[in-house]
Design an enzyme around this catalytic site. Structure first.
Site, PDB file in Angstrom:
ATOM      1  CB  THR A 125      -1.001  -0.187   1.326  1.00  0.00           C
ATOM      2  OG1 THR A 125       0.052   0.366   2.344  1.00  0.00           O
ATOM      3  CG2 THR A 125      -1.790  -1.304   1.543  1.00  0.00           C
ATOM      4  CG  HIS A 127       1.402   2.756   5.966  1.00  0.00           C
ATOM      5  ND1 HIS A 127       0.813   3.586   6.896  1.00  0.00           N
ATOM      6  CD2 HIS A 127       2.356   2.000   6.898  1.00  0.00           C
ATOM      7  CE1 HIS A 127       1.401   3.926   8.066  1.00  0.00           C
ATOM      8  NE2 HIS A 127       2.228   2.708   8.154  1.00  0.00           N
TER       9      HIS A 127
END
Length: 175
Positions: free
Chosen positions: A88, A90
């Protein structure tokens, strides 16, 4: 043909004791262990005291350094951690925000060596962390020591960087 060589500056020497704080995330414990070993070896070589504290992850490192600066008497800081790309975005947030936080603290005058690894995979992290290899933990400790040496060389207790409550008048005018 060999790759490019990397120059490491000789460690600075100090007339007065130096206290460094390593703020480290043990999220990848074996990487953390190597980073700490590298930082300790450099500090031992320079005759510098190193204290280590742990925080949950890389995003907490700048905050912990900011707290330590306000509430303690360290001369400098070593940021140690490891961020490995996942599936992701992130990864991008953690890399950018932890780096930005450290940069902002540095621009305020803190002496920080950034040893937070930002890598694509575990193998890259292991190579960079290895205390008897690339030793990025030791490199971050050395960077902090070089900044402390510069601060002591040019030290002026009357100067500040950035905004402080004392340099703004009412209405936001600079005093």
């Amino acid at each position: 043909m060999a790759g490019p060589s990397h120059y490491s500056m000789p460690l600075p020497t100090f007339d007065a004791p130096v206290k460094l704080l390593a703020v480290a995330s043990p999220y990848y414990k074996d990487i953390y262990d190597q980073q700490i070993a590298g930082a300790k070896a450099i500090c031992d070589q320079a005759g510098v005291e190193l204290e280590v504290i742990e925080v949950p992850g890389a995003l907490e490192i700048p905050t912990a350094i900011g707290i330590a600066e306000r509430l303690s008497n360290f001369d400098g800081y070593v940021a140690l951690g490891c961020i490995i790309r996942g599936e992701t975005t992130h990864y991008d947030t953690v890399c950018n925000d932890s780096s930005r936080g450290l940069t902002l603290l540095g621009l305020q005058g803190l002496c920080i060596g950034n040893g937070i690894l930002t890598v694509e995979n575990y193998e890259q992290a292991a190579v960079r962390a290895q205390a008897d290899g690339q030793n990025k933990g030791g490199g971050a400790a050395a960077a902090a020591l070089h900044l402390i040496a510069l601060e002591r060389r040019w030290g002026n207790a009357g100067k500040t960087v950035g905004f402080t409550s004392g340099n703004l008048a009412k209405g936001g005018e600079t005093v």
